[in-house]
Design an enzyme around this catalytic site. Structure first.
Site, PDB file in Angstrom:
ATOM      1  N   ARG A 190     -31.621 -31.873 -22.386  1.00 26.85           N
ATOM      2  CA  ARG A 190     -31.060 -32.839 -21.428  1.00 26.85           C
ATOM      3  C   ARG A 190     -32.128 -33.841 -20.946  1.00 26.85           C
ATOM      4  NH1 ARG A 190     -27.583 -30.690 -23.522  1.00 26.85           N
ATOM      5  NH2 ARG A 190     -25.671 -29.778 -22.680  1.00 26.85           N
ATOM      6  N   SER A 234     -20.605 -31.697 -16.053  1.00 23.71           N
ATOM      7  CA  SER A 234     -21.589 -30.729 -15.559  1.00 23.71           C
ATOM      8  C   SER A 234     -22.461 -31.371 -14.483  1.00 23.71           C
ATOM      9  CB  SER A 234     -22.460 -30.223 -16.704  1.00 23.71           C
ATOM     10  OG  SER A 234     -21.686 -29.522 -17.643  1.00 23.71           O
ATOM     11  N   GLU A 292     -27.725 -32.784 -12.966  1.00 24.03           N
ATOM     12  CA  GLU A 292     -27.633 -33.550 -14.194  1.00 24.03           C
ATOM     13  C   GLU A 292     -27.132 -34.957 -13.932  1.00 24.03           C
ATOM     14  OE1 GLU A 292     -25.435 -33.054 -18.527  1.00 24.03           O
ATOM     15  OE2 GLU A 292     -26.098 -31.281 -17.456  1.00 24.03           O
TER      16      GLU A 292
END
Length: 348
Positions: A166, A242, A343
């Protein structure tokens, strides 16, 4: 090029959270040249600017943004081949799932498990998006971006993007320095559909003799069940997917977490050993053990089938979402001594 500058432009409708105030100025940039001119305009007048893609990973303050929002909307695409690989170059404004659908329709391997991820192509290398055993770091051949310091075009190879979980060059050490205008992907004509992830193995009962289209259909159904799908015709929620990343902890810390949970680690699919004596832990599993799916506080809550998604259930405010996220973070840390990293991006 004449730029169409709009004032006091509402941003909530441009995000999947459907929360937020207005931008002081707004420009829809439908070409790389429009992106460059928009940035030059902001710099010339000393106005801060923010680059917006699909708005699927963004939470906007109710006060809005006292600057210029540059909405990337260039959708030029091109396809080339060298025999083994098919190279698809997409403008940053191309809808990500439209790109995936196109690749699956052409029987090209590599993105089938990334179906249903909201947002645009330009965001894919920034977050190094991934799902169900695939990520874009293995597909991206080149990223073309504009350097906001001088307006020059810069090309980045895969290695220069510094991909990790990520994470990339573009959301870490070079955050805010570049605006991505196109991405070139290398896809395979020959391959085997990816059925490595637990949810897909369960869906197909470990039968790996499936087509790319069957994988895509399965992923869309799984994401819809979890409430993580932002597509017309499917059940979804006002959220940004998310909200938190899966934390990576040391082996010793993982043993402590397993002890708190009082579970036999090998029997649960909530962790993934890494190559360097660390363990990636499911943030959803930790949150679920603290709150349970569907936990709500006022107008904000967790999705009913996936605890990684924080949902705006009833015209919630920015502050309500932030307060709810902090409750999740504090509780998980208190119980497991695990810090949850967000995130999503926040614009205020």
């Amino acid at each position: 090029m004449k730029l169409n500058v709009l004032k006091d432009y509402p941003l909530s409708g441009l995000t999947t959270f459907k929360i937020g105030g207005a931008a002081r100025f707004y420009i829809k940039a439908e070409s790389p040249g429009g992106v460059c001119e928009s940035v030059e305009l902001a710099k010339r007048h000393g106005i801060p600017f923010y680059v917006l893609g699909g708005g699927s990973n963004l939470l906007v303050s109710d006060r809005g943004y006292d600057g210029l929002v540059v909405h990337i909307a260039n959708t030029e695409s091109d396809t080339a081949t060298d025999g083994e690989n098919v190279y698809k170059t997409c403008g940053a404004g191309v809808v990500w799932d439209s790109f995936v659908s196109e690749c699956v329709g052409e029987n090209l391997f590599g993105v089938e498990c990334l179906s249903g991820i909201p947002g645009t192509v330009g965001a894919s290398p920034v977050q190094n998006i991934g799902a169900y055993g695939q990520s874009v770091e293995s597909l991206i051949h080149e990223v073309v971006a504009v350097d906001t310091a001088d307006g020059n075009t810069v090309r980045f190879s895969n290695a220069q993007c510094n991909f990790s979980y990520r994470k990339s060059l573009f959301n870490s050490e070079a955050f805010g320095k570049y605006i991505i205008i196109s991405v070139k992907f290398a896809l395979k004509r020959v391959g085997k559909p990816s059925v490595r992830y637990h949810d897909l193995e369960k869906y197909f009962l470990k039968d790996t003799d499936v087509t790319l289209q069957e994988i895509r259909t399965a992923v869309l159904k799984i994401r819809e069940h979890k409430g993580m799908l932002q597509m017309d015709g499917y059940r979804g929620f006002k959220c940004a997917g998310s909200f938190f990343k899966n934390p990576v902890v040391s082996g010793g810390h993982f043993d402590e977490i397993a002890g708190v949970l009082n579970v036999a680690a090998p029997n649960r699919n909530w962790y993934w050993p890494q190559s360097d004596a660390e363990v990636k832990v499911s943030a959803a599993f930790l949150i679920d053990n603290c709150f349970g799916k569907g936990f709500r506080k006022g107008r904000v809550g967790l999705a009913p089938n996936h605890t990684l998604a924080i949902v705006n259930y009833d015209d919630a405010t920015f502050s309500e979402v932030i307060d709810f996220a902090k409750l999740i973070e504090d509780t998980v840390y208190e119980r497991f001594k695990v810090t949850l990293d967000r995130e999503i991006q926040i614009l205020q």
